[in-house]
Design a protein around this motif. Structure first.
Motif, PDB file in Angstrom:
ATOM      1  N   SER A  39       0.936  -1.255   0.025  1.00  0.00           N
ATOM      2  CA  SER A  39      -0.259   0.039  -0.145  1.00  0.00           C
ATOM      3  C   SER A  39       0.946   1.296  -0.067  1.00  0.00           C
ATOM      4  O   SER A  39       2.171   1.276   0.163  1.00  0.00           O
ATOM      5  CB  SER A  39      -1.074  -0.187   1.236  1.00  0.00           C
ATOM      6  OG  SER A  39      -0.209   0.140   2.533  1.00  0.00           O
ATOM      7  N   ALA A  40       0.169   2.469  -0.392  1.00  0.00           N
ATOM      8  CA  ALA A  40       0.879   3.628  -0.347  1.00  0.00           C
ATOM      9  C   ALA A  40       1.741   4.098   1.020  1.00  0.00           C
ATOM     10  O   ALA A  40       1.368   3.515   2.242  1.00  0.00           O
ATOM     11  CB  ALA A  40       0.019   4.956  -0.346  1.00  0.00           C
ATOM     12  N   PRO A  41       2.809   4.504   0.828  1.00  0.00           N
ATOM     13  CA  PRO A  41       3.787   4.855   2.104  1.00  0.00           C
ATOM     14  C   PRO A  41       3.111   5.815   3.271  1.00  0.00           C
ATOM     15  O   PRO A  41       2.085   6.560   2.871  1.00  0.00           O
ATOM     16  CB  PRO A  41       4.864   5.352   1.635  1.00  0.00           C
ATOM     17  CG  PRO A  41       4.765   5.747   0.295  1.00  0.00           C
ATOM     18  CD  PRO A  41       3.856   4.801  -0.389  1.00  0.00           C
ATOM     19  N   ASP A  42       3.230   5.520   4.349  1.00  0.00           N
ATOM     20  CA  ASP A  42       2.580   6.213   5.490  1.00  0.00           C
ATOM     21  C   ASP A  42       3.424   7.410   5.893  1.00  0.00           C
ATOM     22  O   ASP A  42       4.732   7.343   5.352  1.00  0.00           O
ATOM     23  CB  ASP A  42       2.357   5.288   6.554  1.00  0.00           C
ATOM     24  CG  ASP A  42       1.665   3.861   6.197  1.00  0.00           C
ATOM     25  OD1 ASP A  42       0.533   4.259   5.527  1.00  0.00           O
ATOM     26  OD2 ASP A  42       2.158   3.098   6.830  1.00  0.00           O
ATOM     27  N   PRO A  43       3.050   8.439   6.730  1.00  0.00           N
ATOM     28  CA  PRO A  43       3.617   9.470   7.062  1.00  0.00           C
ATOM     29  C   PRO A  43       5.143   9.216   7.947  1.00  0.00           C
ATOM     30  O   PRO A  43       5.883   9.757   7.528  1.00  0.00           O
ATOM     31  CB  PRO A  43       2.808  10.266   8.143  1.00  0.00           C
ATOM     32  CG  PRO A  43       1.449   9.718   7.606  1.00  0.00           C
ATOM     33  CD  PRO A  43       1.431   8.490   7.125  1.00  0.00           C
ATOM     34  N   ASP A  44       5.226   8.244   8.484  1.00  0.00           N
ATOM     35  CA  ASP A  44       6.372   7.696   9.081  1.00  0.00           C
ATOM     36  C   ASP A  44       7.135   6.980   8.306  1.00  0.00           C
ATOM     37  O   ASP A  44       8.313   6.609   8.804  1.00  0.00           O
ATOM     38  CB  ASP A  44       5.983   7.093  10.763  1.00  0.00           C
ATOM     39  CG  ASP A  44       5.226   5.683  10.140  1.00  0.00           C
ATOM     40  OD1 ASP A  44       5.084   5.339   9.107  1.00  0.00           O
ATOM     41  OD2 ASP A  44       5.106   5.073  11.337  1.00  0.00           O
ATOM     42  N   GLY A  45       6.758   6.564   7.117  1.00  0.00           N
ATOM     43  CA  GLY A  45       7.626   5.833   6.109  1.00  0.00           C
ATOM     44  C   GLY A  45       7.729   4.603   6.389  1.00  0.00           C
ATOM     45  O   GLY A  45       8.422   3.891   5.528  1.00  0.00           O
ATOM     46  N   LEU A  46       6.977   3.928   7.251  1.00  0.00           N
ATOM     47  CA  LEU A  46       7.026   2.213   7.467  1.00  0.00           C
ATOM     48  C   LEU A  46       5.696   1.666   6.890  1.00  0.00           C
ATOM     49  O   LEU A  46       4.631   1.982   7.343  1.00  0.00           O
ATOM     50  CB  LEU A  46       6.971   2.002   9.052  1.00  0.00           C
ATOM     51  CG  LEU A  46       8.257   2.726   9.913  1.00  0.00           C
ATOM     52  CD1 LEU A  46       8.430   2.291  11.460  1.00  0.00           C
ATOM     53  CD2 LEU A  46       9.491   2.123   9.036  1.00  0.00           C
ATOM     54  N   SER A  47       5.920   0.917   5.939  1.00  0.00           N
ATOM     55  CA  SER A  47       4.762   0.361   5.230  1.00  0.00           C
ATOM     56  C   SER A  47       4.602  -1.035   5.925  1.00  0.00           C
ATOM     57  O   SER A  47       5.137  -1.343   6.695  1.00  0.00           O
ATOM     58  CB  SER A  47       5.050   0.173   3.798  1.00  0.00           C
ATOM     59  OG  SER A  47       6.146  -1.118   3.809  1.00  0.00           O
ATOM     60  N   GLY A  48       3.436  -1.296   5.304  1.00  0.00           N
ATOM     61  CA  GLY A  48       3.002  -2.777   6.050  1.00  0.00           C
ATOM     62  C   GLY A  48       3.777  -3.958   5.753  1.00  0.00           C
ATOM     63  O   GLY A  48       4.126  -4.743   6.693  1.00  0.00           O
ATOM     64  N   CYS A  49       4.583  -3.875   4.739  1.00  0.00           N
ATOM     65  CA  CYS A  49       5.728  -4.697   4.445  1.00  0.00           C
ATOM     66  C   CYS A  49       6.728  -4.690   5.491  1.00  0.00           C
ATOM     67  O   CYS A  49       7.191  -5.888   6.058  1.00  0.00           O
ATOM     68  CB  CYS A  49       6.358  -4.502   3.139  1.00  0.00           C
ATOM     69  SG  CYS A  49       7.739  -5.622   2.549  1.00  0.00           S
ATOM     70  N   PHE A  79       1.471  10.043  16.487  1.00  0.00           N
ATOM     71  CA  PHE A  79       1.019   8.695  16.068  1.00  0.00           C
ATOM     72  C   PHE A  79      -0.343   8.510  15.473  1.00  0.00           C
ATOM     73  O   PHE A  79      -0.615   7.882  14.583  1.00  0.00           O
ATOM     74  CB  PHE A  79       0.596   8.094  17.537  1.00  0.00           C
ATOM     75  CG  PHE A  79       0.256   6.746  17.574  1.00  0.00           C
ATOM     76  CD1 PHE A  79       1.598   5.759  17.765  1.00  0.00           C
ATOM     77  CD2 PHE A  79      -0.999   6.165  17.361  1.00  0.00           C
ATOM     78  CE1 PHE A  79       1.145   4.407  17.657  1.00  0.00           C
ATOM     79  CE2 PHE A  79      -1.152   4.796  17.385  1.00  0.00           C
ATOM     80  CZ  PHE A  79       0.108   3.994  17.849  1.00  0.00           C
ATOM     81  N   THR A  80      -1.127   9.818  15.401  1.00  0.00           N
ATOM     82  CA  THR A  80      -2.443  10.056  14.754  1.00  0.00           C
ATOM     83  C   THR A  80      -2.212  10.876  13.292  1.00  0.00           C
ATOM     84  O   THR A  80      -3.189  11.052  12.700  1.00  0.00           O
ATOM     85  CB  THR A  80      -3.520  10.428  15.512  1.00  0.00           C
ATOM     86  OG1 THR A  80      -3.025  11.684  15.877  1.00  0.00           O
ATOM     87  CG2 THR A  80      -3.832   9.371  16.874  1.00  0.00           C
ATOM     88  N   HIS A  81      -1.038  11.350  13.011  1.00  0.00           N
ATOM     89  CA  HIS A  81      -0.777  12.059  11.875  1.00  0.00           C
ATOM     90  C   HIS A  81      -1.187  11.404  10.704  1.00  0.00           C
ATOM     91  O   HIS A  81      -0.977  10.211  10.400  1.00  0.00           O
ATOM     92  CB  HIS A  81       0.775  12.578  12.079  1.00  0.00           C
ATOM     93  CG  HIS A  81       1.248  13.227  10.785  1.00  0.00           C
ATOM     94  ND1 HIS A  81       0.614  14.783  10.481  1.00  0.00           N
ATOM     95  CD2 HIS A  81       1.886  13.097   9.675  1.00  0.00           C
ATOM     96  CE1 HIS A  81       0.951  15.240   9.394  1.00  0.00           C
ATOM     97  NE2 HIS A  81       1.630  14.246   8.984  1.00  0.00           N
TER      98      HIS A  81
END
Length: 432
Positions: A39-49, A79-81
């Protein structure tokens, strides 16, 4: 009588214990593994992978974090960003309504929502009216689609005041729900104050999350109850239905609602007043520009139901939506970089999946299937929807397994990982 009193208590004390209990490490693991790793990268840069590949290392820390949140810990801003992405609904968006906002949240926050939602899904089947088929586990949207088709077949049956079908579309359905209304509705259903407070704490970051659809259908349950009470009220006349069957006045597909009512002025006024009362208390707003109605004198059922099924004679235009999807997907691929085998794989695993939701509930015209197969054949041999190259093997022969005389070249180019004989099945067994 207060409108919210239509919502009867359906949640037991045992349900509240299950919803608010600290999650186990297995629940957290299941939530992590259910996330799309690409999935698309998250704000913290840590993906589901990242979470899935390093689960053995981070398992205890992540579990403790989730348990802390369930125990009342405050969620910090980082955390909620979320990052808001604007996805265009049309090819050339000109206004904000042409864009769909999507929130990209951190996986750690998404895991908490998935744990809550998984627990909630286990009880929705028992507390949500049968009129609602969207986002309810063990219910299929196709069931309501088939039921709507059966009801629409009676739209021309004689009925004083005539039969009317109304398709309602809600404006920004998930975003307009009043949180004060939602919390009060949950309390009326029997949800504990602890669980309701927990949702209020997380409400700022719940837009477009895994939990949002479940919360929406809980908020929309009031409309179903109000319409069902109206159907059973004394002197109310509804849509023509046989007396020995269930009397259905509406069907709901997530945020889309189809009303079956009588065309008399008295009955329509009651329905309109019910909808206005629901809008006032819930914060929802009916999108009048996208809502429409149909009567037997001017039947336009293709715009009433999303499956675009018309009563009476079917037309190819009723199925143009699925054909346009296939054409647009073909035009979006960089076919110059694809071999014939690559295009065969895309046909097998992408294009052939497009018609399944529609055709599982609607029996299409033979010409519709022939049109779909025509564009697939053009894409296979030329890489474009317009064709332009010679088709060395007919589509009918390509669709057979290799053992039955199918194309040897295509079978070699598109081998499945299981090692079994390759096959591009003909579309639902119908050959052109």
């Amino acid at each position: 009588m207060d409108v919210l009193d239509y919502l009867e208590r359906s949640i037991t004390d045992e349900d509240n214990v299950i919803l608010t209990a600290p999650p186990t490490i297995q629940e957290v693991k299941d939530s992590v593994l259910s996330i799309d790793p690409d999935s698309a990268p998250d704000p913290d840069g840590l993906s589901g992978c990242f979470y899935q590949s390093t689960w053995d290392v981070i398992a205890n820390d992540l579990h403790m974090a989730v348990v802390a949140v369930f125990s009342g810990a405050t969620l910090l801003k980082y955390f909620t960003h979320t990052c808001i992405m604007m996805i265009p609904k049309v090819q050339h968006p000109q206004k904000f309504d042409d864009l769909r906002p999507i929130s990209l949240c951190n996986v750690s926050s998404k895991v908490i929502s998935k744990v809550i939602n998984t627990r909630l899904l286990g009880i929705l089947l028992r507390i949500i009216s049968k009129n609602q088929s969207g986002f309810v586990k063990w219910r299929a949207t196709t069931e309501n689609i088939l039921l709507a088709q059966e009801i629409l077949n009676d739209i021309k049956k004689p009925n004083r005041g005539k039969n009317v079908v109304i398709n309602l579309d809600m404006t920004k359905a998930y975003d307009r729900v009043s949180w004060s209304y939602l919390c009060q509705a949950l309390r009326n259903m029997g949800f504990s104050d602890e669980w309701t407070w927990f949702l209020q704490v997380r409400k700022r970051s719940e837009a477009r999350r895994p939990l949002s659809p479940s919360l929406f259908i809980l908020s929309a349950e009031l409309l179903s109850q109000m319409l069902n009470k109206l159907q059973n009220s004394l002197g109310h006349k509804g849509f023509y239905m046989k007396n020995y069957g269930p009397q259905i006045n509406h069907l709901t597909f997530a945020d889309d609602t189809i009303l079956f009512c009588n065309g008399s002025k008295k009955s329509l006024r009651k329905v309109v007043n019910t909808l206005k009362e629901y809008e006032l208390i819930s914060g929802q707003l009916i999108n009048k520009s996208k809502s429409n109605f149909s009567m037997d004198d001017n039947t336009d059922v293709g715009n009433i139901v999303r499956v675009q099924q018309a009563t009476g004679t079917k037309k190819l235009a009723h199925f143009s939506g699925i054909i346009d999807k296939i054409i647009n997907r073909i035009r979006g691929w960089h076919t110059n970089l694809l071999s014939t085998g690559g295009r065969a794989v895309l046909i097998r695993h992408v294009l052939l999946d497009f018609p399944i939701p529609l055709l599982s509930a609607v029996h299409p015209l033979k010409r519709t299937l022939e049109t779909i197969e025509k564009y697939m054949a053009r894409f296979l041999w030329s890489g474009q929807d317009s064709g332009g190259k010679h088709h060395w093997v007919s589509w009918e022969n390509i669709c057979f397994p290799y053992q039955e005389g199918g194309s040897k070249t295509l079978a070699k180019l598109s081998k499945p990982s299981s090692g079994e004989a390759s096959e591009i099945p003909t579309l639902f067994g119908v050959k052109s």
